[in-house]
Design a protein around this motif. Structure first.
Motif, PDB file in Angstrom:
ATOM      1  N   GLU A  75       0.835  -1.193   0.000  1.00 11.71           N
ATOM      2  CA  GLU A  75       0.000   0.000   0.000  1.00 11.71           C
ATOM      3  C   GLU A  75       0.875   1.250   0.000  1.00 11.71           C
ATOM      4  OE1 GLU A  75      -3.879  -0.464   2.345  1.00 11.71           O
ATOM      5  OE2 GLU A  75      -2.433  -1.619   3.516  1.00 11.71           O
ATOM      6  N   LEU A  76       0.468   2.231  -0.754  1.00 11.86           N
ATOM      7  CA  LEU A  76       1.149   3.517  -0.776  1.00 11.86           C
ATOM      8  C   LEU A  76       0.306   4.540  -0.029  1.00 11.86           C
ATOM      9  CD1 LEU A  76       2.345   3.617  -4.505  1.00 11.86           C
ATOM     10  CD2 LEU A  76       3.591   2.793  -2.489  1.00 11.86           C
ATOM     11  N   ARG A  77       0.962   5.375   0.751  1.00 15.28           N
ATOM     12  CA  ARG A  77       0.270   6.345   1.584  1.00 15.28           C
ATOM     13  C   ARG A  77       0.296   7.731   0.945  1.00 15.28           C
ATOM     14  NH1 ARG A  77      -2.615   2.807   4.266  1.00 15.28           N
ATOM     15  NH2 ARG A  77      -1.280   1.165   5.120  1.00 15.28           N
ATOM     16  N   THR A  78      -0.784   8.454   1.127  1.00 16.65           N
ATOM     17  CA  THR A  78      -0.852   9.830   0.635  1.00 16.65           C
ATOM     18  C   THR A  78      -0.014  10.730   1.541  1.00 16.65           C
ATOM     19  OG1 THR A  78      -2.746  10.421   2.005  1.00 16.65           O
ATOM     20  CG2 THR A  78      -3.208   9.404  -0.145  1.00 16.65           C
ATOM     21  N   PRO A  79       0.337  11.924   1.063  1.00 16.22           N
ATOM     22  CA  PRO A  79       1.054  12.854   1.952  1.00 16.22           C
ATOM     23  C   PRO A  79       0.300  13.116   3.252  1.00 16.22           C
ATOM     24  CG  PRO A  79       1.241  13.591  -0.312  1.00 16.22           C
ATOM     25  CD  PRO A  79       0.279  12.429  -0.334  1.00 16.22           C
ATOM     26  N   ALA A  80      -1.020  13.199   3.186  1.00 14.27           N
ATOM     27  CA  ALA A  80      -1.804  13.435   4.397  1.00 14.27           C
ATOM     28  C   ALA A  80      -1.697  12.249   5.350  1.00 14.27           C
ATOM     29  CB  ALA A  80      -3.267  13.703   4.036  1.00 14.27           C
ATOM     30  N   GLU A  81      -1.697  11.042   4.817  1.00 11.70           N
ATOM     31  CA  GLU A  81      -1.574   9.863   5.666  1.00 11.70           C
ATOM     32  C   GLU A  81      -0.182   9.785   6.302  1.00 11.70           C
ATOM     33  OE1 GLU A  81      -4.666   6.628   3.778  1.00 11.70           O
ATOM     34  OE2 GLU A  81      -2.758   6.963   2.743  1.00 11.70           O
ATOM     35  N   GLY A 111       5.239   7.382  -1.141  1.00  9.47           N
ATOM     36  CA  GLY A 111       4.116   6.880  -0.353  1.00  9.47           C
ATOM     37  C   GLY A 111       4.368   5.542   0.297  1.00  9.47           C
ATOM     38  N   THR A 125       9.358   9.607  -0.097  1.00  9.71           N
ATOM     39  CA  THR A 125       8.643  10.688  -0.770  1.00  9.71           C
ATOM     40  C   THR A 125       9.445  11.154  -1.981  1.00  9.71           C
ATOM     41  OG1 THR A 125       9.641  12.636   0.302  1.00  9.71           O
ATOM     42  CG2 THR A 125       7.946  11.443   1.550  1.00  9.71           C
TER      43      THR A 125
END
Length: 260
Positions: free
Chosen positions: A3-9, A201, A244
């Motif tokens: 899973e890749l995370r968003t900047p907000a996550e 991410g 990132t």
């Protein structure tokens, strides 16, 4: 599944990383000759409760564990290097201590480990600890968009081999997110240019761990603690990082506390 995370996550993961960093720094400062391993666990448990965090260990029961872990921190001493189950033992002068700690804060996990010596250190123990730290630094530096998992693994192994340590690949780094252990697996040895491509991410825990004269492990009767087969000592350094487009972010960084 990776899973890749968003900047907000990734931003939402920072409180967990900060808490893990602060807890390990506090425990290292408080751990002395004579400290009982069960007291370390009780102190970590109290800090978790006060912070409203959730332990990733206490109910953890993977296939390689004999039973649910039942404690909130791993305390590996001397020839134990991974998954050390806290027990009634008072630390002695010169003991090599590894603390491995993972919690969730607001549903996001962070995982980190440190090794240090209480009392009078042996030169060979300090050298081993330093090698794990340098290997972790190299792994983080290689964790950039465009590289692959193999580049990270290779960076670790180059440091280890240069200092004469062999490498066990049964246990290594891993994905981190809503759960403590996820994909991808990040072994501590590999070939550059191979494996999963690193993308913005991706959040992983990188964890070089080495033993002084072997790469073989045995499991204690407690069903958890992993020791060297020959009694040689082990050390372990770990950070949770986010990859990132601007480079890796060390979510469990302790430098803001004035410690490494």
């Amino acid at each position: 599944m990776i899973e890749l995370r968003t900047p907000a996550e990734i931003e939402a993961m920072r409180p967990a990383g900060r808490f893990v960093a602060e807890t390990l720094a506090t425990l290292r400062d408080e751990t002395k000759v004579g400290t009982n391993l069960l007291d370390i666990d009780r102190r970590a448990h109290d800090m978790i409760r006060r912070a409203g965090a959730t332990s990733c260990y206490i109910d953890y029961h993977p296939s390689f564990g004999a039973s649910p872990f039942g404690k909130v921190i791993c305390t590996s001493i001397n020839d134990a290097v991974l998954h050390g189950l806290p027990h009634d033992y008072n630390l002695r002068d010169g003991d090599l201590v590894t603390l491995d700690f993972a919690v969730a804060v607001d549903g996001w996990v962070a995982d980190s480990a440190i090794s240090f010596v209480v009392g009078t250190p042996r030169d060979e123990d300090l050298a081993l600890i330093q090698t794990t730290r340098l290997a972790l630094d190299a792994a983080i530096a290689a964790s950039v968009v465009g590289n692959r998992i193999g580049d990270v693994s290779y960076a670790v192994s180059q440091i280890a081999h240069a200092d004469g340590y062999s490498i066990n690949t049964d246990f290594g780094g891993h994905g981190v997110g809503r759960e403590m252990h996820g994909d991808p697996h990040v072994p501590n040895d590999g070939k550059p240019g191979r494996g999963y491509p690193l993308r913005a991410g991706l959040v992983v825990a990188l964890e070089p761990w080495f033993l002084q004269t072997t790469d073989k492990l045995v499991t204690d009767p407690d069903g958890w603690t992993l020791r060297s087969v020959d009694g040689s000592r082990g050390a372990h350094s770990e950070h949770t990082i986010a990859i990132t487009d601007d480079g890796p972010i060390i979510l469990t960084d302790r430098s803001f506390l004035g410690v490494d």
